[in-house]
Structures are given as C-alpha cells and as structure tokens.
Write an enzyme that holds these catalytic residues in place. Structure first.
Site, PDB file in Angstrom:
ATOM      1  N   ILE A 126      -5.289   0.892  -9.683  1.00 22.94           N
ATOM      2  CA  ILE A 126      -5.131  -0.734  -9.672  1.00 22.94           C
ATOM      3  C   ILE A 126      -4.363  -1.211  -8.478  1.00 22.94           C
ATOM      4  CG2 ILE A 126      -4.776  -2.864 -11.057  1.00 22.94           C
ATOM      5  CD1 ILE A 126      -5.527  -1.136 -13.488  1.00 22.94           C
ATOM      6  N   ASP A 127      -3.157  -0.408  -8.156  1.00 22.35           N
ATOM      7  CA  ASP A 127      -2.283  -1.108  -7.201  1.00 22.35           C
ATOM      8  C   ASP A 127      -2.725  -1.485  -5.902  1.00 22.35           C
ATOM      9  OD1 ASP A 127       0.387  -0.937  -8.423  1.00 22.35           O
ATOM     10  OD2 ASP A 127       0.440   1.044  -8.308  1.00 22.35           O
ATOM     11  N   ALA A 128      -3.514  -0.465  -5.293  1.00 17.88           N
ATOM     12  CA  ALA A 128      -4.144  -0.730  -3.845  1.00 17.88           C
ATOM     13  C   ALA A 128      -5.104  -1.879  -3.915  1.00 17.88           C
ATOM     14  CB  ALA A 128      -4.748   0.500  -3.272  1.00 17.88           C
TER      15      ALA A 128
END
Length: 826
Positions: free
Chosen positions: A587-589
């Site tokens: 989910i970060d990117a």
C-alpha cells in the site's frame, strides 16, 4: 457541482475492466465531467463493483464498429479534454480512434492507454492480459512473502487487482500533469502498461543490494538462509512462524478473541510507547537503547529499541509478556488506548467489517449512496481529495441505463476553451519546486515520483534521525532518488528560520503525518496561505479521509491499513490466521502515487483559479483501492467469498495456477470457458464437465505438456496463458547497468537499473521508472539517492545563508551534513 478542482475537465471513458473505469472514477470524484462509453450490448463487466466505479459518470452507448459510432466518438473528442481506454494494443487504431486520429480531431487531447503489457514489447504486446495473467507473468504469485516461503507454499494466489490499482494511480496522475502542461506542450498520448506499473508498485520486493548486511535481515529471512545452507526443507506450520515474528511487528489475540496488529518498530519511541500502554514499562529498564547509525561491530549490545529487529535473546520474553497483556482487554479498548498514546496499531477487521466501521463512515473513507440497482450501497470513498472541496463527500450513483441524449447534449453543448500549446519536447513539471518533509516509504514516494517528471525536490530530514537505517537508508535507496538532501533541527530557532525560508521559495510541500503533527510543525492552512496563497501542501497519513473521524490522529503504517481494511484476514484465510500481504509496501507506494493524483488536481485548480490549498491521500484509502473489486456492500450482496487463504491457487477452474510439464503456469479463460476447451483437441472431451471435477481433470491434462505447448494451443483467442514468473527473475531479465550509459525504458514492459557506481560502495538493483510512457514528455531516470545531508551547505546557501552562518548552524547542531560515517552502516 461547479467550482470543484476538475469541474472544467471533460473525460471520455472507454475503459471496460478495472483500471480504466477506476481512472474515470478518480477523475469524477475530483469533479470532472466523465462520460462512460458503452458498446451496444452494454458494459462488458457486469458487476456491482462496476456500478461503484461508474459513480459520478453518465453513460453513452456507441457502436464503434460503425462509421456513425466512430464519427460520433470523434465529435465527442473534439469537445473533450481526456480520453481513457484499456483495450489490447491496436484495438483503438482498428476502430479509427488511435492516438493519431484523436490528435487530428483535437490537437490538445490528452489520451491515456492502459494495456496489460507495453504496446512496443515484441514478446508480450499481443497477450490476452487478464489481471491475473499480468500478475503471474510479473511474479506476483511466486514466492509470496516470507511466511509462505517458510511454509513451503509456492505458488499461491491473491485476488487483489494490484496491477490495475497501481496502473490507475499512475494513469490518473499522468493525465493531470499532462493537462497542466498543455499550454506549453499541447496534448499528449500516454501509455501506462499495467505490468510495468505492477513491477514499480512492488519495487521494494525487487530491490537487491550487493552483500546485504545481516543486521538488516529479519529473523524469517535468516531462517530461510539457514535452511537453505543446511539443506533443510521449508515446512514450518503457521503456528511455528510466530517464533520468528518480531514482538513489535505482529498480531496478538485480545480478550474478545480478535486479533490486534502492531507495527511499532524502527521509529524512535514507538516500542517504548507500546510497552507503556501495555503496562510493561518496567521492561524498558532492561532493554538496550543506543545509536544504531554505527556499524554493528561497534554496538554495545545485540540490538537497540530504536532498531528492527529485536534480538534473539529478548524476542521470546517480550512476545510472551505482550501476549499475556493483550489478553486482559478487548481489541476495541486497546485500539483506543494505542491511538491516544501514538503507538501504531489496529484491530484486525474483514473487508465487510471495515465497510461499516464508525471511523471509515465518519471520515468519508467509506461513503453511502442510493444506487438504482442495489439500494443504499456502502463503497470506497475518494482515494485523493482536496481538503476544502465539499464535493469530495457528495457522491452520485452511476447511470441506471443508457442516457444517450443527456450525455451527448452535455458534452456537445459548448466546446471548452482550448490551450495553445506547442510540440516542444519538455517535462510536465518543469520549474516546480518541491519541499519534501516526509520519511519512510509512502511520503518519500511523492517526491521521487515528481522528480521523474521534472520537479526540483529538496528533502529535509532531522539532524538526529528518528528512523533506523533499515527504514531510512535501505528503503531510501529508491524513495530518495532524484532529490537533494539537507539536515535541519526543526526544534531549534535557526532550524525553523531555515525551514520557512525554504517554504517561501517552494511551490509544493509534502509531508506524511496527522493533522496534529502538521500543526505542530506550524504548517497550518492559515499560515501557509499567509506565506503564499498559491502554495500547495500535499499531506498523507494512515487514517485520513475528507472529514475527520475518531481515528484521524492515530498513527499507522502500510501493514496496519492492510489489517484494518480486510487485506490481512483475506490473505491469511480468516480472522484466526491473518497475514500481512505477501509483498512489502503493498500500500505504501500506491499511497504516494495517490497523493500525486491529489497534487495533480490541486495544480489544475491552481492554474484555473490561482488558489493553493491542501491535497490529501491516506494509507487506508489506498488499502480500499487495492480491494476495489470487493469494496462495497448492500442488502442482498453476494457473500464475500473471493479466494482467500494460504492454499488457494485461483478463482475457479478457468482462472487459476496449474502445473505444466516444465513448471507452473496461469490459465485464464473466464469468458470463453468451454468454448476455449472445444478449440483444443487435447481438452475438447472435457467440455461440459462439472466444475467440481474439472479442476482436477485440467490439472492432470495440463501436467502432460510444457507451458509453451499450451500457449500455442490456445493462441488467437481471449485465453491468457503465461508461465509464472518471479519478481526477481523479471527484474533480472530487464536489468541494465547504469555505467553502460542511457537506460532505454521505451520498448520493454519491464526494465530495471543496476546502480553499479553507487556511493554506498555496493551496487543496488532498482526498478526503472517506466510505468508512465508519454509521447512528448521526457522521463528522468535519477541517479543514486544522495547520502542524507549531502547538500546541506548548498541548500542553505541557496536561501541566502553565508558560509560562516552555515558553519555556525552546523557547529550548534541546528544543521548537519551526515547521520553516519558510512552511507549504509554495516
């Protein structure tokens, strides 16, 4: 609704599956006028998720295979700003609607194509690129995380549409950046191959460092190496895995039986907060804490509280004490206590539970609207928004049926004013100055993404690092590329003065943090508007939505958003066995890219109105985006029965992994089904077999021939077959050395760069930035990320400090030029 960020933009949405309609929905959610173009038989994807993705759009039926349909489409193009499609390469050209035809109709059109693989790729361009075929070829189903590898489960399947989610974010941001550059450059055609976007989205799973130091490896990684070295099988049970999980990075069971997930490692003070909330503060007196920005050989102990992972000698006793403490309260009480204490954690939830969660509903992360087919429908909210846009909370359901006259009259009513752009080869974000105040992964992704499009990015970090080298340096090898780096103590008067000098010269500020953290830095909307009314603050956090909710000021990270929104219970197979999704930074990117979408909308509003403001995204919203096919609920909804768990290999007989004679492959025939089998003599006798038996029968047949044989047997239709790749194999096959000169990112679907002259003294392999492929704009492939503090003197001189002043700031500790002697402490 007028006066919204994109209310002046007209979009034609030819998308037919997930990625294209998702781009259209994101633009509509920001106020654009979007018309969905349907074929005569109606939408190809008939699913409640498609109804959700159609919100805010109007529908228009056109037969593009006829001259009248094509002419009407081109007439619409003359009056539009954006065209979206996600057909196979060549389809739009055959329909007379390829990029050249669109430009002839409207020189300023921005067209976006979202094929499965690059149209210029001689090997993959013609493949039937079903979502799972893209995932399988790229490597998403192989070596699915440390847990699965230790349990010996390979391959395994996930139904998450990661390629479409990443591709939609890249596509939406690139459309918005291209719109902003039209006055200089005219229209543009942009291709975003979904497979390229997938590899970029999973970049932290593809990163490879020469002679990677053991100090940065988790207990699970070390156990995998031990077993490989001793020739032992990977056969751990799920229960046995707990012995290798870090105490500050795992799920615990609470008094009510619900799982409670904490991710509180690597950041100064987070482990301490966890132990204090749990009533285990006395343990802190026994645990080591020291500077970890020196080589491990110089450490006074085995590990430090501010560094991941916990040492072997303390791991079990900490885990045991924490297990006992969690059993004293139910999960909802712990969630409130951890939130108030700023200790990142959350209760585990299913997707269905998230859709009725009080915070999700209060914050607008989940919205409820009246759908003509399904009644009141709860569904994912915006994934990008502006804080002062009231329309972000107001959703209109998609069209119940074709409203040809309304859609046609609306788009044809009045041509928009045309930009007067040239054809010069430039960059979309030329001259944009970005001040980057972010850390870890999601926040820094914003600046590194903007740098590829020409922005000038200055990264500000504290004099004394608040994040350990694993999070800051190892992940920063990608996330900090394309930036200059300065170290300032923002708690000091001199550091604050330097910050506001930098703010005064910036066009955009990026930060990851809650509203409380933003205000503590003094970056209130009122003050920013006072400094510069045109300034845009891009803010992302864990739980933010268009409105405030009970958890808006709670801290969180990627895995916590997975846990709260249902990703982990689905991947693990249920509430008793939740697993973090196989891919690090799932989910970060994506959240960083969604923040770029929000910035693109803010830049468009700024261009039209001269008004800046705050552009937002959040981890939780991105957690919904990767589950878009399932992120809805209504009375009478079919069960949430999508594939889940450790042993699942697909979604029925016609969409799953099978073992061929020479290795694993993915077989996708979800629309042809029996018709596909009928065309292949070796399988035609299986037509009409009951689904309960067909999977085993197909497995037996497929095992008799090689993958290439089956690819030839099914060639020419809509069946997709591919050998299962691996992320590392895909990276290595597309690898080019930086020392060999210019990296070509225009042809192949997959491309990676070996920075073989890296300043840390080791080479590092990273995915190249080739998901976005415009015809006009240059894409910059940045060199290695700088050492933190490398540009402190140059940056401070650039905002008016004299050499002697800079020297005094460094001497007093208000500024610094390094965190450590080595780029990467060993």
């Amino acid at each position: 609704m007028q006066n919204r960020p994109l209310s002046h933009i007209r979009v034609l949405d030819f998308g037919h599956y997930l990625a294209g309609p998702l781009v259209g929905m994101m633009l509509a959610d920001l106020g654009a006028e979007v018309v969905r173009i349907d074929p005569p038989a109606g939408p190809r994807w008939k699913d409640p998720a498609f109804d959700m993705l159609s919100r805010g759009k109007r529908a228009l039926t056109l037969d593009l295979k006829t001259a009248d349909g094509r002419d009407t489409a081109l007439d619409l193009v003359r009056r539009a700003d954006v065209v979206i499609e996600n057909f196979r390469p060549g389809v739009m050209e055959r329909l007379g609607l390829g990029p050249d035809a669109l430009r002839q109709a409207n020189a300023d059109i921005v067209s976006l194509s979202l094929p499965g693989f690059a149209s210029t790729d001689p090997e993959f361009a013609g493949w039937a690129a079903w979502e799972a075929v893209i995932a399988a070829r790229t490597g998403q189903f192989t070596d699915m995380g440390l847990n699965r590898r230790l349990m010996g489960i390979n391959p395994s399947f996930t139904p998450l549409g990661l390629a479409s989610a990443y591709g939609a974010a890249f596509g939406t941001m690139s459309v918005l950046f291209a719109l902003g550059a039209r006055s200089r450059m005219g229209g543009d055609h942009i291709e975003v191959p979904l497979a390229s976007a997938l590899l970029e989205g999973l970049i932290y799973n593809c990163e490879q460092i020469e002679d990677y130091p053991d100090r940065y490896k988790s207990p699970r990684e070390l156990e995998l190496e031990r077993r490989a070295g001793e020739g032992l099988p990977n056969n751990l049970s799920f229960a046995e895995l707990s012995e290798f999980l870090d105490p500050f990075y795992r799920t615990y069971t609470c008094a009510d039986g619900r799982g409670f997930y904490i991710v509180s490692c690597s950041i100064v003070n987070h482990p301490q907060r966890v132990l204090e909330v749990l009533g285990l503060g006395e343990l802190l007196k026994e645990l080591p804490d020291f500077d970890v920005y020196v080589d491990q050989a110089d450490w006074p102990g085995e590990w430090a509280l501010r560094s991941y992972p916990v040492g072997a000698d303390d791991r079990k006793r900490l885990s045991d004490a924490m297990k006992a403490a969690f059993l004293t309260r139910p999960a909802h009480e712990w969630e409130e206590l951890f939130g108030v204490a700023k200790a990142p954690a959350t209760a585990q939830r299913s997707t269905a539970e998230w859709l009725v969660d009080p915070h999700a509903l209060a914050s607008g992360l989940v919205v409820a609207l009246d759908d003509p087919r399904h009644g009141q429908m709860r569904q994912m909210g915006n994934v990008a928004w502006l804080t002062d846009d009231p329309g972000a909370m107001k959703k209109v359901a998609g069209p119940e049926q074709d409203d040809f006259r309304d859609a046609l009259s609306g788009v044809l009513a009045e041509p928009p004013r045309r930009p007067t752009g040239g054809d010069s080869k430039g960059v979309w974000l030329d001259g944009l100055k970005v001040l980057d105040l972010t850390n870890v992964i999601a926040g820094p992704t914003i600046g590194s993404t903007l740098a590829r499009f020409g922005a000038q990015v200055t990264l500000v970090q504290p004099v004394r690092p608040s994040v350990d080298p694993w999070n800051a340096v190892v992940f920063g090898l990608h996330a900090q590329r394309g930036k200059e780096s300065v170290l300032l103590d923002l708690r000091s008067e001199q550091g604050q003065e330097a910050l506001w000098r930098l703010v005064a010269e910036a066009d955009v500020i990026t930060m990851n943090g809650t509203d409380q953290q933003r205000d503590a830095l003094g970056l209130t909307e009122a003050r920013l508007n006072e400094v510069n009314p045109r300034l845009i603050l891009v803010q992302l956090d864990a739980w933010g939505g268009p409105r405030r909710g009970p958890k808006s000021d709670h801290l969180g990270y990627d895995d916590l958003a997975q846990a709260a929104t249902g990703v982990m219970t689905r991947f693990g197979g249920g509430p008793e066995t939740p697993e973090e999704h196989a891919h690090f930074g799932t989910i970060d990117a994506l959240t960083g890219h969604c923040a770029c979408v929000a910035l693109g909308a803010a830049l468009e509003r700024l261009r039209v109105t001269g008004k800046g403001g705050v552009a937002r995204a959040s981890l939780a919203a991105a957690g919904e985006m990767i589950q878009a096919q399932f992120m809805y609920d209504f009375d009478g909804r079919p069960a949430f029965d999508e594939p889940s768990g450790r042993e699942v290999r697909g979604w029925g007989s016609f969409y799953r992994c099978y073992a061929a004679a020479d290795g694993w492959m993915f077989f996708a025939a979800p629309t042809e089904r029996d018709a596909a089998l009928q065309r292949v003599p070796d399988l035609s006798d299986l037509v009409g077999k009951d689904d309960a038996d067909l999977e085993d029968l197909l497995a037996e047949r497929f095992a008799q021939k090689r993958v290439a044989d089956w690819m030839r047997a099914f060639a020419g239709g809509s069946v997709g077959i591919t050998p299962l790749g691996s992320l590392h194999g895909t990276r290595d096959a597309g690898l080019q050395r930086e020392s060999e000169g210019e990296i070509d990112i225009s042809k192949a679907t997959f491309r990676a760069v070996r920075h073989d002259r890296h300043p840390m003294g080791r080479w590092v392999d990273l995915v190249a930035p080739n998901a976005v492929r415009p015809e006009k704009t240059r894409i910059t492939i940045p060199g290695p990320a700088p050492k933190y503090g490398q540009h402190t003197r140059e940056v401070l001189a650039g905002v008016g400090y004299a050499d002697d002043e800079i020297g005094r700031m460094i001497e007093s500790g208000a500024a610094a030029q390094s965190w450590s002697d080595k780029y990467l402490p060993e």
